[in-house]
Design a protein around this motif. Structure first.
Motif, PDB file in Angstrom:
ATOM      1  N   TYR A  56      -0.295  -6.879  11.109  1.00 56.97           N
ATOM      2  CA  TYR A  56      -0.039  -8.283  11.417  1.00 56.97           C
ATOM      3  C   TYR A  56       1.461  -8.570  11.443  1.00 56.97           C
ATOM      4  O   TYR A  56       1.962  -9.287  12.318  1.00 56.97           O
ATOM      5  CB  TYR A  56      -0.716  -9.190  10.386  1.00 56.97           C
ATOM      6  CG  TYR A  56      -2.219  -9.217  10.486  1.00 56.97           C
ATOM      7  CD1 TYR A  56      -2.861 -10.030  11.406  1.00 56.97           C
ATOM      8  CD2 TYR A  56      -3.002  -8.428   9.647  1.00 56.97           C
ATOM      9  CE1 TYR A  56      -4.250 -10.061  11.488  1.00 56.97           C
ATOM     10  CE2 TYR A  56      -4.386  -8.457   9.717  1.00 56.97           C
ATOM     11  CZ  TYR A  56      -5.002  -9.269  10.645  1.00 56.97           C
ATOM     12  OH  TYR A  56      -6.365  -9.290  10.721  1.00 56.97           O
TER      13      TYR A  56
ATOM     14  N   ASN B 129      -0.812 -17.557   0.842  1.00 61.90           N
ATOM     15  CA  ASN B 129      -1.435 -16.645   1.800  1.00 61.90           C
ATOM     16  C   ASN B 129      -2.001 -15.402   1.115  1.00 61.90           C
ATOM     17  O   ASN B 129      -3.138 -14.987   1.386  1.00 61.90           O
ATOM     18  CB  ASN B 129      -0.417 -16.244   2.866  1.00 61.90           C
ATOM     19  CG  ASN B 129      -1.030 -15.397   3.960  1.00 61.90           C
ATOM     20  OD1 ASN B 129      -1.965 -15.802   4.632  1.00 61.90           O
ATOM     21  ND2 ASN B 129      -0.495 -14.202   4.149  1.00 61.90           N
ATOM     22  N   GLU B 130      -1.212 -14.809   0.222  1.00 58.88           N
ATOM     23  CA  GLU B 130      -1.654 -13.583  -0.460  1.00 58.88           C
ATOM     24  C   GLU B 130      -2.784 -13.860  -1.440  1.00 58.88           C
ATOM     25  O   GLU B 130      -3.685 -13.030  -1.613  1.00 58.88           O
ATOM     26  CB  GLU B 130      -0.477 -12.912  -1.180  1.00 58.88           C
ATOM     27  CG  GLU B 130       0.616 -12.382  -0.252  1.00 58.88           C
ATOM     28  CD  GLU B 130       0.100 -11.387   0.771  1.00 58.88           C
ATOM     29  OE1 GLU B 130      -0.937 -10.731   0.512  1.00 58.88           O
ATOM     30  OE2 GLU B 130       0.724 -11.269   1.844  1.00 58.88           O
ATOM     31  N   THR B 131      -2.762 -15.029  -2.090  1.00 55.41           N
ATOM     32  CA  THR B 131      -3.860 -15.393  -2.996  1.00 55.41           C
ATOM     33  C   THR B 131      -5.166 -15.519  -2.221  1.00 55.41           C
ATOM     34  O   THR B 131      -6.219 -15.033  -2.656  1.00 55.41           O
ATOM     35  CB  THR B 131      -3.554 -16.718  -3.711  1.00 55.41           C
ATOM     36  OG1 THR B 131      -2.345 -16.588  -4.467  1.00 55.41           O
ATOM     37  CG2 THR B 131      -4.694 -17.092  -4.660  1.00 55.41           C
TER      38      THR B 131
ATOM     39  N   ASN C 129       2.314  -4.649   7.278  1.00 53.41           N
ATOM     40  CA  ASN C 129       1.013  -4.298   7.856  1.00 53.41           C
ATOM     41  C   ASN C 129       1.057  -4.536   9.356  1.00 53.41           C
ATOM     42  O   ASN C 129       2.104  -4.909   9.898  1.00 53.41           O
ATOM     43  CB  ASN C 129      -0.115  -5.119   7.211  1.00 53.41           C
ATOM     44  CG  ASN C 129       0.200  -6.600   7.187  1.00 53.41           C
ATOM     45  OD1 ASN C 129       0.687  -7.162   8.171  1.00 53.41           O
ATOM     46  ND2 ASN C 129      -0.057  -7.243   6.070  1.00 53.41           N
TER      47      ASN C 129
ATOM     48  N   TRP D 175       3.980 -17.750   0.987  1.00 49.28           N
ATOM     49  CA  TRP D 175       3.585 -16.357   0.772  1.00 49.28           C
ATOM     50  C   TRP D 175       2.561 -16.256  -0.361  1.00 49.28           C
ATOM     51  O   TRP D 175       1.559 -15.544  -0.234  1.00 49.28           O
ATOM     52  CB  TRP D 175       4.821 -15.521   0.442  1.00 49.28           C
ATOM     53  CG  TRP D 175       4.512 -14.103   0.089  1.00 49.28           C
ATOM     54  CD1 TRP D 175       4.271 -13.068   0.943  1.00 49.28           C
ATOM     55  CD2 TRP D 175       4.423 -13.543  -1.235  1.00 49.28           C
ATOM     56  NE1 TRP D 175       4.021 -11.909   0.238  1.00 49.28           N
ATOM     57  CE2 TRP D 175       4.110 -12.172  -1.093  1.00 49.28           C
ATOM     58  CE3 TRP D 175       4.582 -14.073  -2.510  1.00 49.28           C
ATOM     59  CZ2 TRP D 175       3.951 -11.333  -2.188  1.00 49.28           C
ATOM     60  CZ3 TRP D 175       4.421 -13.231  -3.599  1.00 49.28           C
ATOM     61  CH2 TRP D 175       4.113 -11.881  -3.433  1.00 49.28           C
TER      62      TRP D 175
ATOM     63  N   LYS E 221     -10.425 -13.126  -0.459  1.00 49.50           N
ATOM     64  CA  LYS E 221     -11.229 -12.566   0.626  1.00 49.50           C
ATOM     65  C   LYS E 221     -11.616 -11.119   0.325  1.00 49.50           C
ATOM     66  O   LYS E 221     -12.731 -10.688   0.628  1.00 49.50           O
ATOM     67  CB  LYS E 221     -10.454 -12.637   1.941  1.00 49.50           C
ATOM     68  CG  LYS E 221     -10.306 -14.043   2.511  1.00 49.50           C
ATOM     69  CD  LYS E 221      -9.514 -14.011   3.801  1.00 49.50           C
ATOM     70  CE  LYS E 221      -9.347 -15.412   4.388  1.00 49.50           C
ATOM     71  NZ  LYS E 221      -8.532 -15.390   5.632  1.00 49.50           N
ATOM     72  N   ILE E 222     -10.689 -10.366  -0.265  1.00 43.75           N
ATOM     73  CA  ILE E 222     -10.953  -8.967  -0.591  1.00 43.75           C
ATOM     74  C   ILE E 222     -12.109  -8.854  -1.584  1.00 43.75           C
ATOM     75  O   ILE E 222     -12.973  -7.984  -1.461  1.00 43.75           O
ATOM     76  CB  ILE E 222      -9.681  -8.287  -1.144  1.00 43.75           C
ATOM     77  CG1 ILE E 222      -8.686  -8.042   0.001  1.00 43.75           C
ATOM     78  CG2 ILE E 222     -10.012  -6.974  -1.855  1.00 43.75           C
ATOM     79  CD1 ILE E 222      -7.345  -7.511  -0.447  1.00 43.75           C
TER      80      ILE E 222
ATOM     81  N   GLU F   5     -11.229  -3.476  12.964  1.00 45.66           N
ATOM     82  CA  GLU F   5     -10.178  -4.497  12.922  1.00 45.66           C
ATOM     83  C   GLU F   5      -8.890  -4.040  13.596  1.00 45.66           C
ATOM     84  O   GLU F   5      -8.324  -4.749  14.437  1.00 45.66           O
ATOM     85  CB  GLU F   5      -9.889  -4.893  11.467  1.00 45.66           C
ATOM     86  CG  GLU F   5      -8.808  -5.966  11.349  1.00 45.66           C
ATOM     87  CD  GLU F   5      -8.476  -6.299   9.907  1.00 45.66           C
ATOM     88  OE1 GLU F   5      -7.695  -7.240   9.694  1.00 45.66           O
ATOM     89  OE2 GLU F   5      -8.994  -5.612   8.999  1.00 45.66           O
TER      90      GLU F   5
ATOM     91  N   ASN G 234      -5.837 -14.016   0.586  1.00 43.27           N
ATOM     92  CA  ASN G 234      -6.221 -12.659   1.000  1.00 43.27           C
ATOM     93  C   ASN G 234      -6.924 -11.907  -0.127  1.00 43.27           C
ATOM     94  O   ASN G 234      -7.905 -11.187   0.105  1.00 43.27           O
ATOM     95  CB  ASN G 234      -4.987 -11.869   1.449  1.00 43.27           C
ATOM     96  CG  ASN G 234      -4.468 -12.319   2.799  1.00 43.27           C
ATOM     97  OD1 ASN G 234      -5.206 -12.903   3.599  1.00 43.27           O
ATOM     98  ND2 ASN G 234      -3.209 -12.072   3.073  1.00 43.27           N
ATOM     99  N   LEU G 235      -6.434 -12.060  -1.364  1.00 46.79           N
ATOM    100  CA  LEU G 235      -7.043 -11.376  -2.505  1.00 46.79           C
ATOM    101  C   LEU G 235      -8.460 -11.897  -2.764  1.00 46.79           C
ATOM    102  O   LEU G 235      -9.363 -11.130  -3.101  1.00 46.79           O
ATOM    103  CB  LEU G 235      -6.172 -11.556  -3.755  1.00 46.79           C
ATOM    104  CG  LEU G 235      -4.811 -10.846  -3.727  1.00 46.79           C
ATOM    105  CD1 LEU G 235      -3.999 -11.205  -4.963  1.00 46.79           C
ATOM    106  CD2 LEU G 235      -4.964  -9.339  -3.620  1.00 46.79           C
TER     107      LEU G 235
END
Length: 339
Positions: free
Chosen positions: A78, A174-176, A76, A171, A181-182, A270, A178-179
């Motif tokens: 980032y 971080n991804e958990t 992405n 990782w 937050k989604i 964003e 992010n999910l």
């Protein structure tokens, strides 16, 4: 009592739609996130960047920027930013704006292309639209800035991201996050859209943007969701479009054009902020980007009108009958001889 019942039904519908849309997106995102992480660990991005390095010279960029774009394509914006900042490559504002153009139109392809595929678009078409579209957009900016000797001053980095924990445990954490937050963002979006419809703001937005979207072939049924995707991101706008399509609220043609637009022009808020932190100039990363995207989709809409249904289904958008996950849809372009 009646008001309480209506409020309860309203909240229940929001929660139901939130989890339905979240589950739809997570089925796509989680497997792809794992595959992308494995690709990173195996060094795929470095090999991919080698193929992109020769193209960088055609748009006035150092060959090392091929690694930045390759990382952005696979992960992405980032991820691309982290590589860019680690290189400390001396560049002009014009060069950074051109690099930003590449990153804006082609990033996070494994997840975002899969989302457009769920909507019915062909994978090869979307990949080519974004990669070739990104390169053409970057080339246009390069020609504009070079011919006028604009933005040739040295770029000054005003922000550097914090170090990212690249271990598997870091990782996963971080991804958990992010999910989670989604889910929160989806809940907010679903609630906002329903409120906008209730108070009539949606009709105002449609009235203001209908002429522009109508010119590129998108009907008003898809207008509000298209606005969501353009401003907040393809993941949210695309997910909402898929949901509306499954309910039969949006036609196949509108899905095709709206998803094509979202593919090359989404998350205006964003992504514009992120690339501005790199040093990208607002003229390219926002204004020219909008104009370029609308012109490209207008040209695509003109092409769609001239294509036969079989051609469309073969190269651009599949018949939803092929997709066992969704209901049958009407062909993208109906046969004029049918009654």
């Amino acid at each position: 009592m009646d008001r309480q019942f209506k409020l309860y039904a309203f909240i229940k519908e929001i929660i139901k739609d939130t989890f339905s849309l979240s589950w739809l997106l997570f089925k796509v995102m989680i497997p792809v996130l794992i595959i992308v992480k494995i690709m990173q660990e195996l060094g795929f991005i470095e090999y991919f960047s080698m193929a992109l390095e020769p193209l960088m010279g055609l748009i006035g960029l150092p060959s090392s920027m091929g690694l930045v774009w390759a990382t952005t394509i696979v992960t992405n914006i980032y991820g691309g930013m982290v590589i860019f900042f680690s290189m400390q490559e001396p560049m002009t504002v014009a060069q950074v704006t051109v690099l930003s153009a590449l990153m804006l139109l082609a990033h996070g392809l494994p997840i975002e292309v899969r989302i457009t595929q769920l909507a019915g678009l062909r994978v090869l078409f979307v990949v080519l639209l974004r990669l070739i579209g990104a390169f053409i957009f970057a080339y246009v900016l390069h020609v504009i800035y070079s011919s006028g000797s604009w933005l040739q001053e040295a770029n000054v980095i005003i922000f550097e991201p914090q170090e990212i924990d690249n271990s598997w445990l870091g990782w996963v954490k971080n991804e958990t996050l992010n999910l989670i937050k989604i889910v929160g963002v989806i809940f907010s979006l679903v609630t906002l859209l329903k409120i906008l419809r209730l108070v009539g703001v949606e009709r105002i937005l449609i009235f203001l943007l209908k002429p522009v979207l109508k010119r590129i072939g998108i009907a008003e049924e898809a207008t509000t969701i298209t606005i969501v995707g353009v401003t907040l991101g393809l993941t949210f706008g695309g997910g909402l479009l898929i949901q509306e399509a499954n309910k039969g609220h949006v036609s196949a043609k509108d899905i095709f054009l709206a998803m094509s637009l979202l593919s090359i022009c989404h998350s205006l808020i964003e992504d514009t902020i992120l690339t501005s932190l790199l040093g990208g100039h607002i003229s390219g990363i926002l204004f020219v980007r909008l104009i370029f995207s609308l012109l490209l989709i207008w040209g695509l809409a003109c092409l769609v009108k001239k294509c036969q249904p079989k051609t469309m289904e073969r190269w651009f958008m599949k018949d939803k009958k092929e997709d066992c996950d969704g209901p049958s849809e009407q062909p993208l372009i109906e046969n004029k001889q049918s009654t």
